[in-house]
Design a protein around this motif. Structure first.
Motif, PDB file in Angstrom:
ATOM      1  N   UNK A  69      48.368  23.465  43.460  1.00 18.67           N
ATOM      2  CA  UNK A  69      48.253  24.747  42.764  1.00 18.67           C
ATOM      3  C   UNK A  69      47.051  24.765  41.837  1.00 18.67           C
ATOM      4  N   UNK A  70      46.839  23.667  41.117  1.00 16.07           N
ATOM      5  CA  UNK A  70      45.695  23.581  40.205  1.00 16.07           C
ATOM      6  C   UNK A  70      44.385  23.641  40.983  1.00 16.07           C
ATOM      7  N   UNK A  71      44.317  22.901  42.091  1.00 14.36           N
ATOM      8  CA  UNK A  71      43.107  22.920  42.922  1.00 14.36           C
ATOM      9  C   UNK A  71      42.876  24.319  43.493  1.00 14.36           C
ATOM     10  N   UNK A  72      43.960  24.962  43.906  1.00 10.86           N
ATOM     11  CA  UNK A  72      43.853  26.285  44.521  1.00 10.86           C
ATOM     12  C   UNK A  72      43.351  27.318  43.517  1.00 10.86           C
ATOM     13  N   UNK A  73      43.768  27.187  42.263  1.00  9.08           N
ATOM     14  CA  UNK A  73      43.295  28.104  41.233  1.00  9.08           C
ATOM     15  C   UNK A  73      41.851  27.804  40.855  1.00  9.08           C
ATOM     16  N   UNK A  74      41.524  26.511  40.755  1.00  9.03           N
ATOM     17  CA  UNK A  74      40.174  26.113  40.334  1.00  9.03           C
ATOM     18  C   UNK A  74      39.137  26.493  41.387  1.00  9.03           C
ATOM     19  N   UNK A  75      39.445  26.214  42.651  1.00 10.37           N
ATOM     20  CA  UNK A  75      38.534  26.537  43.755  1.00 10.37           C
ATOM     21  C   UNK A  75      39.052  27.812  44.404  1.00 10.37           C
ATOM     22  N   UNK A  76      38.604  28.940  43.929  1.00  2.00           N
ATOM     23  CA  UNK A  76      39.099  30.218  44.429  1.00  2.00           C
ATOM     24  C   UNK A  76      38.522  30.560  45.791  1.00  2.00           C
ATOM     25  N   UNK A  77      39.086  31.620  46.374  1.00  2.81           N
ATOM     26  CA  UNK A  77      38.611  32.061  47.681  1.00  2.81           C
ATOM     27  C   UNK A  77      37.176  32.532  47.660  1.00  2.81           C
ATOM     28  N   UNK A  78      36.670  32.894  46.484  1.00  2.00           N
ATOM     29  CA  UNK A  78      35.293  33.348  46.382  1.00  2.00           C
ATOM     30  C   UNK A  78      34.264  32.274  46.686  1.00  2.00           C
ATOM     31  N   UNK A  79      34.693  31.015  46.774  1.00  2.00           N
ATOM     32  CA  UNK A  79      33.750  29.934  47.066  1.00  2.00           C
ATOM     33  C   UNK A  79      33.120  30.111  48.436  1.00  2.00           C
TER      34      UNK A  79
ATOM     35  N   UNK B 132      46.086  25.293  50.389  1.00  2.00           N
ATOM     36  CA  UNK B 132      45.071  24.533  49.653  1.00  2.00           C
ATOM     37  C   UNK B 132      44.374  23.539  50.563  1.00  2.00           C
ATOM     38  N   UNK B 133      45.161  22.850  51.390  1.00  2.00           N
ATOM     39  CA  UNK B 133      44.561  21.918  52.350  1.00  2.00           C
ATOM     40  C   UNK B 133      43.661  22.656  53.332  1.00  2.00           C
ATOM     41  N   UNK B 134      44.095  23.841  53.778  1.00  2.00           N
ATOM     42  CA  UNK B 134      43.277  24.627  54.710  1.00  2.00           C
ATOM     43  C   UNK B 134      42.003  25.122  54.056  1.00  2.00           C
ATOM     44  N   UNK B 135      42.020  25.298  52.747  1.00  2.00           N
ATOM     45  CA  UNK B 135      40.816  25.739  52.041  1.00  2.00           C
ATOM     46  C   UNK B 135      39.854  24.583  51.795  1.00  2.00           C
ATOM     47  N   UNK B 136      40.398  23.414  51.452  1.00  2.00           N
ATOM     48  CA  UNK B 136      39.554  22.272  51.108  1.00  2.00           C
ATOM     49  C   UNK B 136      38.912  21.662  52.343  1.00  2.00           C
ATOM     50  N   UNK B 137      39.614  21.651  53.487  1.00  2.00           N
ATOM     51  CA  UNK B 137      39.101  20.990  54.683  1.00  2.00           C
ATOM     52  C   UNK B 137      37.752  21.560  55.134  1.00  2.00           C
ATOM     53  N   UNK B 138      37.578  22.896  55.234  1.00  2.00           N
ATOM     54  CA  UNK B 138      36.248  23.400  55.633  1.00  2.00           C
ATOM     55  C   UNK B 138      35.156  23.027  54.635  1.00  2.00           C
ATOM     56  N   UNK B 139      35.505  22.991  53.354  1.00  2.00           N
ATOM     57  CA  UNK B 139      34.493  22.626  52.351  1.00  2.00           C
ATOM     58  C   UNK B 139      34.065  21.174  52.522  1.00  2.00           C
ATOM     59  N   UNK B 140      35.044  20.294  52.795  1.00  2.00           N
ATOM     60  CA  UNK B 140      34.709  18.882  53.019  1.00  2.00           C
ATOM     61  C   UNK B 140      33.857  18.723  54.278  1.00  2.00           C
ATOM     62  N   UNK B 141      34.192  19.473  55.333  1.00  2.00           N
ATOM     63  CA  UNK B 141      33.380  19.418  56.548  1.00  2.00           C
ATOM     64  C   UNK B 141      31.967  19.925  56.303  1.00  2.00           C
ATOM     65  N   UNK B 142      31.846  20.960  55.463  1.00  2.00           N
ATOM     66  CA  UNK B 142      30.517  21.480  55.140  1.00  2.00           C
ATOM     67  C   UNK B 142      29.692  20.467  54.370  1.00  2.00           C
ATOM     68  N   UNK B 143      30.340  19.793  53.410  1.00  2.00           N
ATOM     69  CA  UNK B 143      29.636  18.761  52.628  1.00  2.00           C
ATOM     70  C   UNK B 143      29.224  17.610  53.548  1.00  2.00           C
ATOM     71  N   UNK B 144      30.160  17.201  54.426  1.00  2.00           N
ATOM     72  CA  UNK B 144      29.844  16.102  55.341  1.00  2.00           C
ATOM     73  C   UNK B 144      28.689  16.468  56.268  1.00  2.00           C
ATOM     74  N   UNK B 145      28.698  17.737  56.738  1.00  2.00           N
ATOM     75  CA  UNK B 145      27.599  18.181  57.596  1.00  2.00           C
ATOM     76  C   UNK B 145      26.261  18.215  56.863  1.00  2.00           C
ATOM     77  N   UNK B 146      26.314  18.570  55.564  1.00  2.00           N
ATOM     78  CA  UNK B 146      25.077  18.608  54.788  1.00  2.00           C
ATOM     79  C   UNK B 146      24.516  17.222  54.496  1.00  2.00           C
TER      80      UNK B 146
END
Length: 202
Positions: A49-59, A187-201
């Motif tokens: 919940x904390x991660x979901x609030x901190x990293x909003x959908x606007x990212x 939250x897991x579904x939101x974080x996974x694409x971000x991690x893949x994006x970082x890994x790709x970068x």
């Protein structure tokens, strides 16, 4: 340093020195309200919940807007904002370590300044979160419309959002445990694409 009355300093819900003089919420009312709460959210769900609030959908939308507006200085803007938010987080952590009540900022303000100011702060927080959800919903509708052109019209987007909000409302009505599990999965579904994006970068 101005201290609150002795009756307030003796409250089990306060820890450490308090900097302001304020009316105090009756301990009996606090204990009754706390006892009625169902503590069904575990550590994992709370962290999600904390991660979901901190990293909003606007990212998923904001970086493109920042890059288009600021260009190469966009990462610097993020660092400056992170520093400002860090100060806010430290203030919240300090308040949370001194007030052992459920309610977050509303509880902190109520203990420090009384029920009226606490209510006003809670109402303002509710309004801000409502506006934030509306903004995220607009981005979501635009994204769905881009993926499915048939849903790009205003009326179709309104229907899609109504269905989504009805779904989440239904989950919350079914209980806290189901809501927390869904929040953890999202939250897991939101974080996974971000991690893949970082890994790709990298």
């Amino acid at each position: 340093m101005i201290q609150i009355p002795q009756s307030a300093r003796d409250s089990p819900h306060l820890a450490g020195p308090v900097l302001v003089s304020a009316p105090v919420v009756p301990p009996a009312r606090i204990a009754s309200a706390e006892a009625s709460l169902v503590r069904s959210i575990g550590t994992l769900a709370l962290a999600a919940s904390i991660v979901n609030i901190t990293i909003g959908g606007g990212i998923f939308r904001l970086p493109a807007d920042m890059a288009a507006t600021l260009g190469a200085m966009a990462p610097v803007a993020y660092l400056l904002c992170a520093g400002a938010m860090g100060l806010t987080v430290l203030c919240m952590a300090e308040a949370g370590s001194r007030v052992s009540l459920t309610g977050g900022p509303y509880a902190y303000v109520e203990v420090a300044f009384g029920p009226l100011v606490g209510f006003l702060s809670g109402f303002v927080l509710w309004m801000l979160l409502t506006f934030a959800m509306a903004a995220v919903a607009t981005v979501l509708a635009a994204g769905i419309g881009a993926l499915v052109p048939a849903l790009a019209s205003r009326w179709a987007s309104a229907v899609v959002l109504a269905v989504i909000y009805a779904f989440f409302a239904g989950v919350n009505i079914l209980g806290v445990e189901r809501g927390s599990r869904l929040n953890t999965a999202l939250t897991a579904a939101k974080i996974l694409p971000l991690l893949l994006l970082v890994a790709g970068g990298l």
